[in-house]
Design a protein around this motif. Structure first.
Motif: not given
Length: 233
Positions: A125-126, A129-130, A133, A138
């Protein structure tokens, strides 16, 4: 039982040993217990990822087509659902036939432990997301926000995502996996977001695929944690 039935009208089990015709779910579960089944495992396979399956090929093929299956622990049997809609317009209801087939008694494919699933999910997930983004792809905008709000409302209404008795970690893992799955759906359904080039769209798909795979693995680990705990004991 109510959790299995949901809002479906009818569930029947076909091909159960000792039963020449399809039977209702209550009778089927009793028959499975009499056959030595002590638990049920969930499988959520997808093309190229036989998650939770152990063979043979016929059962795996059916499960992959349905994208879900149940493996009986303590008995070399598995169940694959076939879903039908019946009834006139305006009064359509869902009927489910579970096909009972032999399975190979072997460890299920690619199912992590709860601890592994929790770590992998947080890391995936981390990373996702990076990347999302950075690409500005997203899920965003009113459609995405409405979908996330709807998820939060559902979560508030039914916080008990697993039956009583499951480990607390299983509940946490399942809730996070479901949240990740929702965010992936939002990202896919929200068009191409800010991705304006073919390379950016390919990059988004590339980062979403492993996250979706990790989320499915975590869900299976959470659902099956009760059976796994019994095996360890």
């Amino acid at each position: 039982m109510l959790a299995i039935l949901g809002e479906d009208a009818v569930h029947r089990v076909e091909g159960l040993p000792g039963e020449p015709a399809p039977v209702g779910l209550t009778l089927a579960l009793g028959r499975l217990r009499a056959l030595g089944v002590t638990g049920l495992r969930v499988a959520l396979p997808a093309p190229g990822h036989p998650l939770g399956l152990s063979g043979p090929a016929e059962f795996n093929a059916r499960a992959l087509e349905a994208e879900e299956a149940v493996i009986c622990h303590g008995g070399a049997l598995g169940l694959v659902p076939e879903v039908h809609e019946a009834g006139p317009d305006g009064d359509v209801h869902v009927e489910v036939v579970w096909h009972c087939l032999p399975v190979r008694e072997a460890p299920p494919a690619d199912v992590p432990s709860l601890g592994e699933a929790e770590r992998e999910l947080a890391e995936a997930l981390r990373e996702a997301t990076e990347v999302l983004t950075r690409l500005d792809v997203a899920g965003s905008g009113p459609v995405a926000e409405a979908a996330i709000d709807a998820y939060r409302a559902r979560a508030e209404r039914g916080r008990e995502v697993l039956a009583p008795g499951y480990p607390g970690r299983a509940v946490r893992v399942l809730e996070l996996a479901q949240r990740v799955g929702l965010l992936i759906s939002v990202a896919y359904e929200n068009g191409h977001g800010g991705a304006v080039s073919a390379s950016e769209m390919a990059a988004r798909a590339e980062v979403l695929r492993p996250v979706e795979r990790t989320a499915r693995r975590a869900q299976v680990a959470a659902y099956n944690s009760m059976v796994e705990e019994r095996e360890r004991r």
